[in-house]
Scaffold this motif. Structure first.
Motif, PDB file in Angstrom:
ATOM      1  N   MET A 248      16.030  -2.484 -48.245  1.00  0.00           N
ATOM      2  CA  MET A 248      15.618  -2.025 -47.487  1.00  0.00           C
ATOM      3  C   MET A 248      14.626  -1.562 -48.232  1.00  0.00           C
ATOM      4  SD  MET A 248      18.068   0.845 -45.778  1.00  0.00           S
ATOM      5  CE  MET A 248      18.220   1.194 -43.993  1.00  0.00           C
ATOM      6  N   ALA A 249      13.276  -1.065 -47.358  1.00  0.00           N
ATOM      7  CA  ALA A 249      12.016  -0.238 -47.776  1.00  0.00           C
ATOM      8  C   ALA A 249      12.748   0.840 -47.744  1.00  0.00           C
ATOM      9  CB  ALA A 249      10.844   0.017 -47.104  1.00  0.00           C
ATOM     10  N   PRO A 250      11.770   1.543 -48.586  1.00  0.00           N
ATOM     11  CA  PRO A 250      11.979   3.285 -48.396  1.00  0.00           C
ATOM     12  C   PRO A 250      12.736   4.305 -47.493  1.00  0.00           C
ATOM     13  CG  PRO A 250      10.430   2.617 -50.011  1.00  0.00           C
ATOM     14  CD  PRO A 250      10.886   1.593 -49.546  1.00  0.00           C
ATOM     15  N   LEU A 251      11.856   3.709 -46.109  1.00  0.00           N
ATOM     16  CA  LEU A 251      11.702   4.532 -44.990  1.00  0.00           C
ATOM     17  C   LEU A 251      12.061   3.721 -43.775  1.00  0.00           C
ATOM     18  CD1 LEU A 251       7.638   6.330 -45.393  1.00  0.00           C
ATOM     19  CD2 LEU A 251      10.307   7.607 -46.220  1.00  0.00           C
ATOM     20  N   ASP A 252      12.747   2.790 -44.049  1.00  0.00           N
ATOM     21  CA  ASP A 252      13.558   2.002 -43.444  1.00  0.00           C
ATOM     22  C   ASP A 252      14.781   2.593 -42.231  1.00  0.00           C
ATOM     23  OD1 ASP A 252      11.378   0.079 -43.660  1.00  0.00           O
ATOM     24  OD2 ASP A 252      13.543  -1.267 -44.944  1.00  0.00           O
ATOM     25  N   PHE A 253      15.153   3.976 -43.167  1.00  0.00           N
ATOM     26  CA  PHE A 253      15.773   5.051 -42.507  1.00  0.00           C
ATOM     27  C   PHE A 253      16.076   5.314 -41.616  1.00  0.00           C
ATOM     28  CE2 PHE A 253      13.618   7.861 -45.363  1.00  0.00           C
ATOM     29  CZ  PHE A 253      14.184   9.333 -44.538  1.00  0.00           C
ATOM     30  N   LEU A 254      14.304   4.954 -41.227  1.00  0.00           N
ATOM     31  CA  LEU A 254      13.608   6.111 -40.061  1.00  0.00           C
ATOM     32  C   LEU A 254      13.683   5.502 -39.019  1.00  0.00           C
ATOM     33  CD1 LEU A 254      10.447   7.561 -41.111  1.00  0.00           C
ATOM     34  CD2 LEU A 254      12.245   8.957 -40.925  1.00  0.00           C
ATOM     35  N   THR A 255      13.847   4.466 -38.887  1.00  0.00           N
ATOM     36  CA  THR A 255      13.969   3.073 -37.942  1.00  0.00           C
ATOM     37  C   THR A 255      16.249   3.088 -37.117  1.00  0.00           C
ATOM     38  OG1 THR A 255      12.705   1.862 -38.916  1.00  0.00           O
ATOM     39  CG2 THR A 255      13.857   1.158 -37.216  1.00  0.00           C
ATOM     40  N   THR A 256      16.261   3.507 -38.926  1.00  0.00           N
ATOM     41  CA  THR A 256      18.520   3.655 -38.133  1.00  0.00           C
ATOM     42  C   THR A 256      18.371   4.603 -37.614  1.00  0.00           C
ATOM     43  OG1 THR A 256      18.469   2.410 -39.977  1.00  0.00           O
ATOM     44  CG2 THR A 256      20.348   3.718 -39.417  1.00  0.00           C
ATOM     45  N   PHE A 257      17.681   6.134 -37.863  1.00  0.00           N
ATOM     46  CA  PHE A 257      18.105   7.216 -37.570  1.00  0.00           C
ATOM     47  C   PHE A 257      17.703   7.363 -36.225  1.00  0.00           C
ATOM     48  CE2 PHE A 257      16.610  11.842 -38.316  1.00  0.00           C
ATOM     49  CZ  PHE A 257      18.042  12.029 -38.145  1.00  0.00           C
ATOM     50  N   ARG A 258      16.530   6.813 -35.906  1.00  0.00           N
ATOM     51  CA  ARG A 258      15.426   6.288 -34.734  1.00  0.00           C
ATOM     52  C   ARG A 258      16.774   6.067 -33.305  1.00  0.00           C
ATOM     53  NH1 ARG A 258      11.200   3.545 -34.237  1.00  0.00           N
ATOM     54  NH2 ARG A 258      12.172   1.729 -34.502  1.00  0.00           N
ATOM     55  N   ASP A 259      17.590   5.029 -34.020  1.00  0.00           N
ATOM     56  CA  ASP A 259      17.987   3.995 -33.196  1.00  0.00           C
ATOM     57  C   ASP A 259      19.381   4.840 -32.897  1.00  0.00           C
ATOM     58  OD1 ASP A 259      16.019   2.509 -33.142  1.00  0.00           O
ATOM     59  OD2 ASP A 259      16.835   1.127 -34.354  1.00  0.00           O
ATOM     60  N   SER A 260      20.176   5.427 -33.537  1.00  0.00           N
ATOM     61  CA  SER A 260      21.384   6.196 -33.849  1.00  0.00           C
ATOM     62  C   SER A 260      21.265   7.112 -33.273  1.00  0.00           C
ATOM     63  CB  SER A 260      21.688   6.811 -35.209  1.00  0.00           C
ATOM     64  OG  SER A 260      20.533   7.934 -35.349  1.00  0.00           O
ATOM     65  N   GLU A 261      19.964   8.084 -32.698  1.00  0.00           N
ATOM     66  CA  GLU A 261      20.280   8.662 -31.563  1.00  0.00           C
ATOM     67  C   GLU A 261      20.236   8.025 -30.460  1.00  0.00           C
ATOM     68  OE1 GLU A 261      17.656  12.581 -29.817  1.00  0.00           O
ATOM     69  OE2 GLU A 261      16.246  11.422 -31.765  1.00  0.00           O
ATOM     70  N   GLY A 262      19.452   7.527 -29.562  1.00  0.00           N
ATOM     71  CA  GLY A 262      19.977   6.833 -28.713  1.00  0.00           C
ATOM     72  C   GLY A 262      18.858   7.248 -27.955  1.00  0.00           C
ATOM     73  N   ALA A 263      17.865   7.925 -28.016  1.00  0.00           N
ATOM     74  CA  ALA A 263      17.262   8.208 -26.939  1.00  0.00           C
ATOM     75  C   ALA A 263      15.814   7.736 -26.661  1.00  0.00           C
ATOM     76  CB  ALA A 263      15.983  10.005 -27.118  1.00  0.00           C
ATOM     77  N   GLN A 264      15.794   7.382 -25.005  1.00  0.00           N
ATOM     78  CA  GLN A 264      15.050   6.339 -24.851  1.00  0.00           C
ATOM     79  C   GLN A 264      13.631   7.514 -24.760  1.00  0.00           C
ATOM     80  OE1 GLN A 264      15.390   3.500 -24.449  1.00  0.00           O
ATOM     81  NE2 GLN A 264      17.651   3.420 -25.249  1.00  0.00           N
ATOM     82  N   ASP A 265      13.923   8.068 -23.966  1.00  0.00           N
ATOM     83  CA  ASP A 265      12.399   8.726 -23.807  1.00  0.00           C
ATOM     84  C   ASP A 265      11.699   9.656 -25.340  1.00  0.00           C
ATOM     85  OD1 ASP A 265       9.575  10.364 -23.607  1.00  0.00           O
ATOM     86  OD2 ASP A 265      11.295  11.758 -22.297  1.00  0.00           O
ATOM     87  N   PRO A 266      10.815   9.240 -25.971  1.00  0.00           N
ATOM     88  CA  PRO A 266      10.792   9.651 -27.073  1.00  0.00           C
ATOM     89  C   PRO A 266      10.288  11.508 -27.081  1.00  0.00           C
ATOM     90  CG  PRO A 266       8.914   8.366 -26.862  1.00  0.00           C
ATOM     91  CD  PRO A 266      10.227   8.487 -25.624  1.00  0.00           C
ATOM     92  N   LEU A 267       9.352  12.162 -25.829  1.00  0.00           N
ATOM     93  CA  LEU A 267       9.436  13.542 -25.692  1.00  0.00           C
ATOM     94  C   LEU A 267      10.726  13.970 -25.992  1.00  0.00           C
ATOM     95  CD1 LEU A 267       6.833  13.029 -23.526  1.00  0.00           C
ATOM     96  CD2 LEU A 267       6.222  12.872 -26.057  1.00  0.00           C
ATOM     97  N   ARG A 268      12.028  13.746 -25.130  1.00  0.00           N
ATOM     98  CA  ARG A 268      13.053  14.329 -25.490  1.00  0.00           C
ATOM     99  C   ARG A 268      13.487  13.910 -26.902  1.00  0.00           C
ATOM    100  NH1 ARG A 268      13.862  16.932 -21.139  1.00  0.00           N
ATOM    101  NH2 ARG A 268      13.109  15.810 -19.209  1.00  0.00           N
ATOM    102  N   ALA A 269      13.099  13.135 -27.764  1.00  0.00           N
ATOM    103  CA  ALA A 269      14.435  12.726 -28.546  1.00  0.00           C
ATOM    104  C   ALA A 269      13.465  13.811 -30.294  1.00  0.00           C
ATOM    105  CB  ALA A 269      13.831  12.374 -29.656  1.00  0.00           C
TER     106      ALA A 269
END
Length: 106
Positions: free
Chosen positions: A1-22
């Motif tokens: 796991m790369a050092p900042l791969d957790f950002l993708t996991t963090f983004r996916d765990s929220e489940g918000a489809q619209d990045p403007l509301r995430a």
């Protein structure tokens, strides 16, 4: 796991489809600024604005800058400046959001 791969996991765990509301990138930006890791903000910004139009990317940028400014009362103005510097440096002139509520430019 790369050092900042957790950002993708963090983004996916929220489940918000619209990045403007995430809110995942807002929390991450505040965290990076608080721990004095502003050099990671360009990576966060690029991850949050992936596949967005320029106008939508500017809204995301505005939200990131807003949280850093508002949280500066907790971790100090110098850390806020050190967090915002790398973000501005990674953006081209056309990508920088110049919006201001009192801006009179057309």
């Amino acid at each position: 796991m790369a050092p900042l791969d957790f950002l993708t996991t963090f983004r996916d765990s929220e489940g918000a489809q619209d990045p403007l509301r995430a809110s995942w990138y807002i929390a991450a930006a505040a965290g990076f600024a608080a721990i004095n890791q502003g050099e990671l903000l360009p990576v966060l910004y690029r991850s949050a604005t992936l596949d967005l139009s320029l106008e939508d990317a500017k809204i995301v940028q505005r939200r990131i800058k807003e949280v850093i400014l508002k949280c500066s009362v907790f971790y100090g103005v110098p850390r806020s400046g050190q967090a915002l510097g790398p973000l501005y440096n990674c953006l081209s002139e056309e990508e920088i959001d110049h919006y201001g509520p009192r801006d009179t430019r057309p």
